[in-house]
Design a protein around this motif. Structure first.
Motif, PDB file in Angstrom:
ATOM      1  N   TYR A  64      44.368 -53.508 119.158  1.00 53.05           N
ATOM      2  CA  TYR A  64      42.991 -53.090 119.402  1.00 53.05           C
ATOM      3  C   TYR A  64      41.998 -54.247 119.386  1.00 53.05           C
ATOM      4  CZ  TYR A  64      38.691 -50.364 119.052  1.00 53.05           C
ATOM      5  OH  TYR A  64      37.439 -49.831 119.274  1.00 53.05           O
ATOM      6  N   SER A  83      41.381 -45.891 121.908  1.00 50.20           N
ATOM      7  CA  SER A  83      42.139 -44.693 121.503  1.00 50.20           C
ATOM      8  C   SER A  83      41.897 -43.478 122.395  1.00 50.20           C
ATOM      9  CB  SER A  83      41.765 -44.316 120.072  1.00 50.20           C
ATOM     10  OG  SER A  83      40.440 -43.806 120.031  1.00 50.20           O
ATOM     11  N   SER A 117      37.608 -40.052 121.308  1.00 52.89           N
ATOM     12  CA  SER A 117      36.214 -39.616 121.136  1.00 52.89           C
ATOM     13  C   SER A 117      35.952 -38.135 121.438  1.00 52.89           C
ATOM     14  CB  SER A 117      35.270 -40.516 121.936  1.00 52.89           C
ATOM     15  OG  SER A 117      35.651 -40.600 123.282  1.00 52.89           O
ATOM     16  N   LEU A 146      37.185 -36.191 118.490  1.00 55.51           N
ATOM     17  CA  LEU A 146      36.293 -36.353 117.331  1.00 55.51           C
ATOM     18  C   LEU A 146      35.021 -35.533 117.548  1.00 55.51           C
ATOM     19  CD1 LEU A 146      36.892 -40.159 116.868  1.00 55.51           C
ATOM     20  CD2 LEU A 146      37.287 -38.437 115.088  1.00 55.51           C
ATOM     21  N   GLN A 165      34.710 -49.029 114.239  1.00 50.47           N
ATOM     22  CA  GLN A 165      34.112 -48.200 115.293  1.00 50.47           C
ATOM     23  C   GLN A 165      33.838 -46.787 114.788  1.00 50.47           C
ATOM     24  OE1 GLN A 165      33.550 -51.211 116.886  1.00 50.47           O
ATOM     25  NE2 GLN A 165      32.987 -49.626 118.340  1.00 50.47           N
ATOM     26  N   TRP A 183      30.680 -46.887 113.146  1.00 44.17           N
ATOM     27  CA  TRP A 183      29.529 -46.801 114.074  1.00 44.17           C
ATOM     28  C   TRP A 183      29.179 -45.334 114.327  1.00 44.17           C
ATOM     29  CZ3 TRP A 183      25.726 -49.674 115.681  1.00 44.17           C
ATOM     30  CH2 TRP A 183      25.854 -51.056 115.736  1.00 44.17           C
ATOM     31  N   ARG A 184      30.209 -44.540 114.460  1.00 44.31           N
ATOM     32  CA  ARG A 184      29.975 -43.107 114.696  1.00 44.31           C
ATOM     33  C   ARG A 184      29.213 -42.504 113.494  1.00 44.31           C
ATOM     34  NH1 ARG A 184      32.712 -38.380 113.519  1.00 44.31           N
ATOM     35  NH2 ARG A 184      32.446 -36.753 115.083  1.00 44.31           N
ATOM     36  N   HIS A 187      25.500 -43.746 113.420  1.00 44.75           N
ATOM     37  CA  HIS A 187      24.566 -43.019 114.284  1.00 44.75           C
ATOM     38  C   HIS A 187      24.315 -41.598 113.765  1.00 44.75           C
ATOM     39  CE1 HIS A 187      24.060 -46.178 117.160  1.00 44.75           C
ATOM     40  NE2 HIS A 187      25.342 -46.245 117.429  1.00 44.75           N
ATOM     41  N   TRP A 195      34.546 -39.459 130.910  1.00 45.44           N
ATOM     42  CA  TRP A 195      34.701 -40.476 129.865  1.00 45.44           C
ATOM     43  C   TRP A 195      34.485 -41.828 130.506  1.00 45.44           C
ATOM     44  CZ3 TRP A 195      37.844 -44.730 128.852  1.00 45.44           C
ATOM     45  CH2 TRP A 195      37.918 -45.151 127.511  1.00 45.44           C
ATOM     46  N   ASN A 199      33.923 -48.084 126.618  1.00 45.37           N
ATOM     47  CA  ASN A 199      32.726 -48.496 125.888  1.00 45.37           C
ATOM     48  C   ASN A 199      32.051 -49.715 126.518  1.00 45.37           C
ATOM     49  OD1 ASN A 199      30.879 -48.499 123.545  1.00 45.37           O
ATOM     50  ND2 ASN A 199      31.887 -50.444 123.097  1.00 45.37           N
ATOM     51  N   ALA A 259      24.542 -48.891 130.966  1.00 37.85           N
ATOM     52  CA  ALA A 259      23.295 -48.523 130.286  1.00 37.85           C
ATOM     53  C   ALA A 259      22.318 -49.698 130.303  1.00 37.85           C
ATOM     54  CB  ALA A 259      23.592 -48.089 128.850  1.00 37.85           C
ATOM     55  N   ASN A 263      23.365 -44.802 120.824  1.00 38.77           N
ATOM     56  CA  ASN A 263      23.829 -45.947 121.611  1.00 38.77           C
ATOM     57  C   ASN A 263      22.870 -46.273 122.745  1.00 38.77           C
ATOM     58  OD1 ASN A 263      26.558 -47.171 120.879  1.00 38.77           O
ATOM     59  ND2 ASN A 263      26.936 -44.990 120.607  1.00 38.77           N
TER      60      ASN A 263
HETATM   61  P1  FAD Z   1      37.648 -46.348 120.357  1.00 42.21           P
HETATM   62  O1  FAD Z   1      37.305 -47.738 120.709  1.00 42.21           O
HETATM   63  O2  FAD Z   1      39.073 -45.992 120.239  1.00 42.21           O
HETATM   64  O3  FAD Z   1      36.884 -46.044 118.986  1.00 42.21           O
HETATM   65  C1  FAD Z   1      37.303 -45.031 118.087  1.00 42.21           C
HETATM   66  C2  FAD Z   1      36.180 -44.061 117.829  1.00 42.21           C
HETATM   67  O4  FAD Z   1      35.090 -44.716 117.214  1.00 42.21           O
HETATM   68  C3  FAD Z   1      35.629 -43.414 119.070  1.00 42.21           C
HETATM   69  O5  FAD Z   1      36.423 -42.319 119.464  1.00 42.21           O
HETATM   70  C4  FAD Z   1      34.241 -43.010 118.617  1.00 42.21           C
HETATM   71  O6  FAD Z   1      34.255 -41.796 117.921  1.00 42.21           O
HETATM   72  C5  FAD Z   1      33.876 -44.113 117.654  1.00 42.21           C
HETATM   73  N1  FAD Z   1      33.057 -45.126 118.340  1.00 42.21           N
HETATM   74  C6  FAD Z   1      33.483 -46.193 119.026  1.00 42.21           C
HETATM   75  N2  FAD Z   1      32.431 -46.925 119.460  1.00 42.21           N
HETATM   76  C7  FAD Z   1      31.329 -46.285 119.046  1.00 42.21           C
HETATM   77  C8  FAD Z   1      29.943 -46.536 119.170  1.00 42.21           C
HETATM   78  N3  FAD Z   1      29.447 -47.609 119.810  1.00 42.21           N
HETATM   79  N4  FAD Z   1      29.098 -45.637 118.634  1.00 42.21           N
HETATM   80  C9  FAD Z   1      29.546 -44.550 117.994  1.00 42.21           C
HETATM   81  N5  FAD Z   1      30.846 -44.273 117.826  1.00 42.21           N
HETATM   82  C10 FAD Z   1      31.727 -45.130 118.343  1.00 42.21           C
HETATM   83  N6  FAD Z   1      30.425 -42.155 121.838  1.00 42.21           N
HETATM   84  C11 FAD Z   1      30.542 -40.836 121.635  1.00 42.21           C
HETATM   85  O7  FAD Z   1      31.429 -40.416 120.885  1.00 42.21           O
HETATM   86  N7  FAD Z   1      29.697 -39.948 122.239  1.00 42.21           N
HETATM   87  C12 FAD Z   1      28.707 -40.343 123.077  1.00 42.21           C
HETATM   88  O8  FAD Z   1      27.976 -39.512 123.598  1.00 42.21           O
HETATM   89  C13 FAD Z   1      28.582 -41.736 123.340  1.00 42.21           C
HETATM   90  N8  FAD Z   1      27.621 -42.200 124.191  1.00 42.21           N
HETATM   91  C14 FAD Z   1      27.495 -43.551 124.390  1.00 42.21           C
HETATM   92  C15 FAD Z   1      26.471 -44.025 125.227  1.00 42.21           C
HETATM   93  C16 FAD Z   1      26.309 -45.386 125.438  1.00 42.21           C
HETATM   94  C17 FAD Z   1      25.196 -45.882 126.330  1.00 42.21           C
HETATM   95  C18 FAD Z   1      27.163 -46.303 124.811  1.00 42.21           C
HETATM   96  C19 FAD Z   1      26.986 -47.780 125.002  1.00 42.21           C
HETATM   97  C20 FAD Z   1      28.178 -45.848 123.975  1.00 42.21           C
HETATM   98  C21 FAD Z   1      28.357 -44.476 123.742  1.00 42.21           C
HETATM   99  N9  FAD Z   1      29.371 -43.983 122.881  1.00 42.21           N
HETATM  100  C22 FAD Z   1      29.472 -42.634 122.669  1.00 42.21           C
HETATM  101  C23 FAD Z   1      30.174 -44.902 122.056  1.00 42.21           C
HETATM  102  C24 FAD Z   1      31.516 -45.369 122.653  1.00 42.21           C
HETATM  103  O9  FAD Z   1      31.334 -45.861 123.953  1.00 42.21           O
HETATM  104  C25 FAD Z   1      32.578 -44.271 122.664  1.00 42.21           C
HETATM  105  O10 FAD Z   1      32.666 -43.659 121.407  1.00 42.21           O
HETATM  106  C26 FAD Z   1      33.944 -44.856 123.011  1.00 42.21           C
HETATM  107  O11 FAD Z   1      33.923 -45.487 124.252  1.00 42.21           O
HETATM  108  C27 FAD Z   1      34.978 -43.738 123.013  1.00 42.21           C
HETATM  109  O12 FAD Z   1      36.219 -44.208 123.426  1.00 42.21           O
HETATM  110  P2  FAD Z   1      37.429 -44.294 122.406  1.00 42.21           P
HETATM  111  O13 FAD Z   1      37.620 -43.012 121.697  1.00 42.21           O
HETATM  112  O14 FAD Z   1      38.600 -44.808 123.173  1.00 42.21           O
HETATM  113  O15 FAD Z   1      36.894 -45.389 121.395  1.00 42.21           O
END
Ligand code: FAD
Length: 424
Positions: free
Chosen positions: A210, A223, A226, A229, A253, A256-257, A260, A315, A318, A325, A358
């Motif tokens: 990762y 992963s 999201s 979750l 990460q 971060w969730r 917020h 989807w 990130n 954005a 975000n």
């Molecule tokens: P992974 O990289 O595998 O991360 C694991 C988990 O960590 C994610 O499933 C998510 O729950 C959390 N996470 C990761 N990055 C962030 C982050 N920056 N902020 C908050 N949580 C995070 N995420 C959402 O869940 N819902 C949204 O509506 C959302 N809107 C976004 C809008 C913008 C403009 C940006 C820049 C980011 C946003 N994200 C959002 C955050 C992030 O992009 C996604 O959570 C992530 O891409 C989900 O993919 P993943 O599960 O493979 O993430």
């Protein structure tokens, strides 16, 4: 004694504190989900994911001797009505952060009091409860790094056991699941705890990579948990514990969730009002530019690739979210709220705290400690998609360009079926 468990976005049986407590303390348990017309129709993709998740939850509860009772209407009125019908004395629900959820909670408490029912709120939507970790002299953390430090070194609750049996009282009309909505994205993931847990198990095998490749757009090596979750098909705490290293890059990460969520809890206007009102807030109005961004035809390949992935999959990676954005707000100068709305329609993981948090971070109105940062989309593209494979995947008009020069088609001496880049 009978207890109602009002499910909301905690659609699972494992590590579900409200369900576990009801099963431990009551003789009869009524798992309830109320399809709230006020929330339906905002996102066809999420409506579909929700119904899939409810179907899966119903199967799991049936396998434990219970069922998922489905009702349509106002969740508060339907819960109180069902309590009357079943003689329930208690209601268990997961505490949530959004303005809508908290108003629902307040109304539910008032109605429960009026009907002499007990209402208990449970954790489970985040790893650490919003409000549980606070800075000296404040109600929430405004900056991520100190929050992460406190969060990762603090106490986490223990996971709760999955109930073996869910003893449903007899004679309740269970209610039909709605027909599966069509959704809008042809390649959207399917909802449900079973799918989410399977994804998690597979993901844990690749977690070591990762740190190195989570930002590589073409590798698609995050992963994708999201949406699961978002709907609580997987427990954030269980995911964080399973990942192991609390201070590691993946668990960060998840923090971060939580971050917020604690901001949204303290600042319920996060979707509509600038969190940091001192930042310059002068947005342009340009319907054509907004439409080009939404439809993935800005002429900037990496931006268009992200926007097309959003529509195809519900989807987006990130890194692509950051780039698209940033392009809307900092390059085009358009209002971040338009971005919030568009993402909220398409994203399976779309939720108030993460989406708005975000967006505000990127727009410079939020919690970024460097609010004037500007991502250069072309430089980002060369860095995070060096061979251009991500762009090639989503923009067939450019597939004849074999290498990273795909990111700047305007420099090529050929006519391509692709628009020139727009700007403010
Ligand atoms: P992974 O990289 O595998 O991360 C694991 C988990 O960590 C994610 O499933 C998510 O729950 C959390 N996470 C990761 N990055 C962030 C982050 N920056 N902020 C908050 N949580 C995070 N995420 C959402 O869940 N819902 C949204 O509506 C959302 N809107 C976004 C809008 C913008 C403009 C940006 C820049 C980011 C946003 N994200 C959002 C955050 C992030 O992009 C996604 O959570 C992530 O891409 C989900 O993919 P993943 O599960 O493979 O993430």
């Amino acid at each position: 004694r009978t207890a109602i468990v009002l499910f909301t976005r905690d659609l699972r049986v494992h590590d579900q504190p409200a369900l576990a407590a009801a099963c431990a303390n009551a003789e009869r348990v009524v798992p309830l989900f109320v399809l709230d017309p006020a929330l339906a129709g905002r996102s066809p993709n999420r409506d579909r994911f929700l119904v899939q998740s409810l179907a899966d939850l119903r199967e799991s509860l049936r396998g434990r001797g219970g069922d998922l009772i489905l009702r349509h209407g106002d969740p508060v009125a339907e819960t109180i009505r069902l309590a009357g019908e079943t003689g329930a004395e208690g209601i268990a629900v997961s505490a949530d952060v959004s303005r809508y959820a908290r108003r629902r909670e307040i109304r539910l408490r008032a109605e429960a009091d009026r009907h002499r029912l007990s209402l208990r709120l449970f954790p489970g939507l985040t790893v650490v409860d919003p409000g549980a970790v606070t800075p000296a002299g404040g109600d929430h953390y405004k900056v991520f790094t100190p929050y992460f430090r406190a969060w990762s070194t603090g106490e986490w609750r223990a996971e709760v056991a999955t109930p073996r049996s869910v003893p449903l009282p007899s004679g309740i009309a269970v209610g039909r699941l709605p027909a599966l909505p069509a959704g809008e994205s042809p390649h959207a993931a399917a909802g449900g705890e079973t799918a989410g847990r399977r994804l998690l198990r597979g993901w844990l095998g690749g977690i070591d990579r990762y740190d190195d490749i989570h930002d590589d757009l073409a590798a698609d090596a995050t992963s994708r948990l999201s949406p699961y979750l978002r709907f609580g098909c997987v427990s954030p705490l269980a995911v964080a514990r399973a990942a192991g290293d609390r201070a590691g890059p993946f668990v960060r990460q998840l923090c971060w969730r939580d971050f917020h969520h604690q901001v949204a809890y303290a600042f319920p206007d996060l979707s509509t009002v600038a969190y940091r009102p001192t930042a310059t807030e002068e947005w342009r109005y340009d319907a054509d530019a907004l439409a080009a961004w939404q439809e993935g035809r800005t002429g900037v390949p990496v931006v268009d690739a992200g926007m097309r992935q959003l529509r195809a999959e519900g989807w987006m990676h990130n890194r692509a979210r950051l780039i698209t954005a940033g392009f809307l707000t900092k390059q085009l100068g358009l209002d971040w709220r338009r971005g919030v709305e568009w993402f909220h329609r398409w994203l399976l993981d779309g939720d108030v705290a993460n989406n708005s948090g975000n967006w505000q971070w990127v727009a410079g109105t939020g919690n970024d400690t460097k609010p004037y940062r500007r991502f250069n989309p072309v430089r980002q593209a060369h860095r995070f998609d060096p061979a251009g494979d991500y762009v090639r995947r989503w923009i067939p008009e450019l597939e004849s360009i074999p290498d990273g020069s795909i990111h700047e088609p305007w420099l090529r001496n050929e006519t391509l079926p692709y628009p020139p880049p727009i700007s403010a």
